[in-house]
Scaffold this motif. Sequence first.
Motif, PDB file in Angstrom:
ATOM      1  N   ARG A 183       0.860  -1.177   0.000  1.00  0.00           N
ATOM      2  CA  ARG A 183       0.000   0.000   0.000  1.00  0.00           C
ATOM      3  C   ARG A 183       0.902   1.234   0.000  1.00  0.00           C
ATOM      4  N   GLY A 184       0.300   2.398  -0.181  1.00  0.00           N
ATOM      5  CA  GLY A 184       1.088   3.625  -0.213  1.00  0.00           C
ATOM      6  C   GLY A 184       1.405   4.090   1.199  1.00  0.00           C
ATOM      7  N   GLY A 185       2.582   4.663   1.379  1.00  0.00           N
ATOM      8  CA  GLY A 185       2.962   5.236   2.672  1.00  0.00           C
ATOM      9  C   GLY A 185       3.876   6.420   2.430  1.00  0.00           C
ATOM     10  N   PHE A 186       4.318   7.051   3.508  1.00  0.00           N
ATOM     11  CA  PHE A 186       5.197   8.214   3.351  1.00  0.00           C
ATOM     12  C   PHE A 186       5.885   8.504   4.676  1.00  0.00           C
ATOM     13  N   ASP A 187       6.897   9.380   4.623  1.00  0.00           N
ATOM     14  CA  ASP A 187       7.552   9.815   5.858  1.00  0.00           C
ATOM     15  C   ASP A 187       7.217  11.293   6.078  1.00  0.00           C
ATOM     16  N   LYS A 230       6.348   6.323  -0.436  1.00  0.00           N
ATOM     17  CA  LYS A 230       7.026   5.036  -0.586  1.00  0.00           C
ATOM     18  C   LYS A 230       5.999   3.902  -0.536  1.00  0.00           C
ATOM     19  N   TRP A 231       6.284   2.835  -1.257  1.00  0.00           N
ATOM     20  CA  TRP A 231       5.427   1.654  -1.157  1.00  0.00           C
ATOM     21  C   TRP A 231       5.778   0.915   0.122  1.00  0.00           C
ATOM     22  N   GLU A 232       4.744   0.417   0.830  1.00  0.00           N
ATOM     23  CA  GLU A 232       4.967  -0.296   2.090  1.00  0.00           C
ATOM     24  C   GLU A 232       4.350  -1.681   2.037  1.00  0.00           C
ATOM     25  N   GLN A 233       5.062  -2.645   2.603  1.00  0.00           N
ATOM     26  CA  GLN A 233       4.471  -3.977   2.792  1.00  0.00           C
ATOM     27  C   GLN A 233       3.328  -3.868   3.806  1.00  0.00           C
ATOM     28  N   LEU A 234       2.279  -4.625   3.601  1.00  0.00           N
ATOM     29  CA  LEU A 234       1.249  -4.718   4.650  1.00  0.00           C
ATOM     30  C   LEU A 234       1.881  -5.390   5.866  1.00  0.00           C
ATOM     31  N   SER A 235       1.476  -4.960   7.055  1.00  0.00           N
ATOM     32  CA  SER A 235       2.030  -5.568   8.267  1.00  0.00           C
ATOM     33  C   SER A 235       1.497  -6.999   8.388  1.00  0.00           C
ATOM     34  N   PRO A 236       2.209  -7.851   9.135  1.00  0.00           N
ATOM     35  CA  PRO A 236       1.718  -9.230   9.343  1.00  0.00           C
ATOM     36  C   PRO A 236       0.270  -9.250   9.848  1.00  0.00           C
ATOM     37  N   GLU A 237      -0.095  -8.279  10.731  1.00  0.00           N
ATOM     38  CA  GLU A 237      -1.479  -8.247  11.245  1.00  0.00           C
ATOM     39  C   GLU A 237      -2.453  -7.946  10.095  1.00  0.00           C
ATOM     40  N   GLN A 238      -2.075  -6.961   9.251  1.00  0.00           N
ATOM     41  CA  GLN A 238      -2.965  -6.612   8.147  1.00  0.00           C
ATOM     42  C   GLN A 238      -3.106  -7.793   7.182  1.00  0.00           C
ATOM     43  N   LYS A 239      -1.982  -8.489   6.928  1.00  0.00           N
ATOM     44  CA  LYS A 239      -2.036  -9.645   6.033  1.00  0.00           C
ATOM     45  C   LYS A 239      -2.935 -10.734   6.614  1.00  0.00           C
ATOM     46  N   ILE A 256      -7.609  -3.113  -0.600  1.00  0.00           N
ATOM     47  CA  ILE A 256      -6.664  -2.742   0.463  1.00  0.00           C
ATOM     48  C   ILE A 256      -6.826  -1.255   0.740  1.00  0.00           C
ATOM     49  N   LYS A 257      -7.157  -0.931   1.975  1.00  0.00           N
ATOM     50  CA  LYS A 257      -7.235   0.498   2.327  1.00  0.00           C
ATOM     51  C   LYS A 257      -5.822   1.072   2.332  1.00  0.00           C
ATOM     52  N   THR A 258      -5.651   2.249   1.757  1.00  0.00           N
ATOM     53  CA  THR A 258      -4.305   2.820   1.695  1.00  0.00           C
ATOM     54  C   THR A 258      -4.324   4.265   2.193  1.00  0.00           C
ATOM     55  N   GLU A 299      -8.570   3.222  -1.786  1.00  0.00           N
ATOM     56  CA  GLU A 299      -8.377   1.778  -1.850  1.00  0.00           C
ATOM     57  C   GLU A 299      -7.502   1.394  -3.036  1.00  0.00           C
ATOM     58  N   ILE A 300      -6.754   0.321  -2.842  1.00  0.00           N
ATOM     59  CA  ILE A 300      -6.066  -0.336  -3.954  1.00  0.00           C
ATOM     60  C   ILE A 300      -6.821  -1.632  -4.230  1.00  0.00           C
ATOM     61  N   ILE A 301      -7.135  -1.872  -5.488  1.00  0.00           N
ATOM     62  CA  ILE A 301      -7.974  -3.020  -5.858  1.00  0.00           C
ATOM     63  C   ILE A 301      -7.092  -4.085  -6.521  1.00  0.00           C
ATOM     64  N   PRO A 302      -6.818  -5.195  -5.818  1.00  0.00           N
ATOM     65  CA  PRO A 302      -5.865  -6.187  -6.329  1.00  0.00           C
ATOM     66  C   PRO A 302      -6.268  -6.810  -7.664  1.00  0.00           C
TER      67      PRO A 302
END
Length: 510
Positions: free
Chosen positions: A204-208, A214-223, A233-235, A282-285
């Motif tokens: 999903r999308g993220g930033f600092d 930056k692109w971010e991996q979904l966290s283990p909890e989100q996965k 995927i909510k982003t 949202e990102i639609i897989p």
Amino acid sequence: QGSDVDWDDLWDQFEERRYLSARRWKGGEDPYRLHAFNQRESERIPSDRAVRDTRHHRCTTLHYRQDLPPTSVIITFHNEARSTLLRTIRSVLNRTPVHLVHEIILVDDFSDDPDDCRLLGKLPKVKCLRNGRREGLIRSRIRGADVAQAGVLTFLDSHCEVNKDWLLPLLQRIKEDPTRVVSPVIDIINLDTFAYVAASSDLRGGFDWSLHFKWEQLSPEQKAKRLDPTEPIKTPIIAGGLFVIDKAWFNHLGKYDSAMDIWGGENFEISFRVWMCGGSLEIIPCSRVGHVFRKKHPYVFPEGNANTYIKNTKRTAEVWMDEFKQYYYAARPAAQGRPYGNIQSRVELRKRLKCHTFKWYLENVYPELRIPEELLYQTGMIRQRQSCLESHKSEAQEFPILSLSPCISSKGTAATAQEWTYTYNHQVRQQQLCLSVYTLFPGSQVLLSPCKEGDNKQRWGKVGSHIEHIASRFCLDTETIGDTNESTKELVINPCESTAMSQRWDMVMS
């Protein structure tokens, strides 16, 4: 709408070979020079090439509503390679149900050759608008959206290829809830070989805090929560190049900030605005669109690339980030004091839409973005060879004075007088006192004075082995005073020199 026969006629009338023969790559030229991707390779590939279906196999079993709304596809460009632009359009026409593409609006942002766009107007559903001067992506997209006739807008970049069934899942989400703003998974078209490569769908999308995407991996909890790989995927933020939005919702939310220039940073503004003002991203897989990711921009930013990005992100921070904008300025010191234009109409828009606070956004949408307080100050010694920066109380002086003295550390912890904290807003402090200078001349003495938020004379950056004074661009240096027997070293700022040993420092942070 016309039957398939008419489409074939229109394709026949469009002289593809003639269109593509203008400004082709010529042997001996650098194929990357004009577009920052391999033009020669792009021209070798047919305009209607097949691409691999990169979706999860479960996507092929999904069913979509019969009554999906048609869309206006908006593609803005400036001096795009003809081969890539045509391939973008052909992929849309070839891989989208005819009745769902109301029109393809090309907005030519004052390219050198008006025919790049004009000649494509012969293609089915394609309309060409040309700007009379360079406006940039943001104003060009607004212009395209204003003339669009369909109820749903689809924004694409001019160097994409859409994949099989890309549009249906996007329209379905918007039909169910028009406040959603939806994006495909963005596959990679290799800029050297033009190979089409599947991207991970667990991103999903993220930033600092410097507002760097930056692109971010979904966290283990989100996965773990995602039982179904086809689920949206909510982003917190979209990449910004490719998305679909209901036209009435786009207008209601204030379109784009039209005072932003050229390109860059606009995705933060629209992402914060969508989330904070009642929508979602949202990102639609099951929707896949390939995009040529480049390492640099082939075109010129009239104000310079970094300046444009700063102006655009600074407008975003000032309108949307409330008290959290201080962390943006801490992470991007160059943005302080820079002009960013008038933001009053955007501030009023935010009031009128009764949007949430940025604190709400951090708590509900992007709790993973940590507040720098707990992250970003480091404590330890500031060392030059065997000596350390130290403060001494002195009878004559109101505040302690600075000197270099042999490093004292017991069991790895610095002595208090040698312990310094480097904070997220670039101060070097000891309790309530900060390293500071009174004047910005070379040779000015460095002193301790009470820390003041936002005082430029107290801001220092770590650049390699230098400690750079941000306001003067000089470097922390030592000068020997007194005769050789009784010499003490005084701290000063001087023009930075890469070879000067007296300007080399280690921040040994625990």
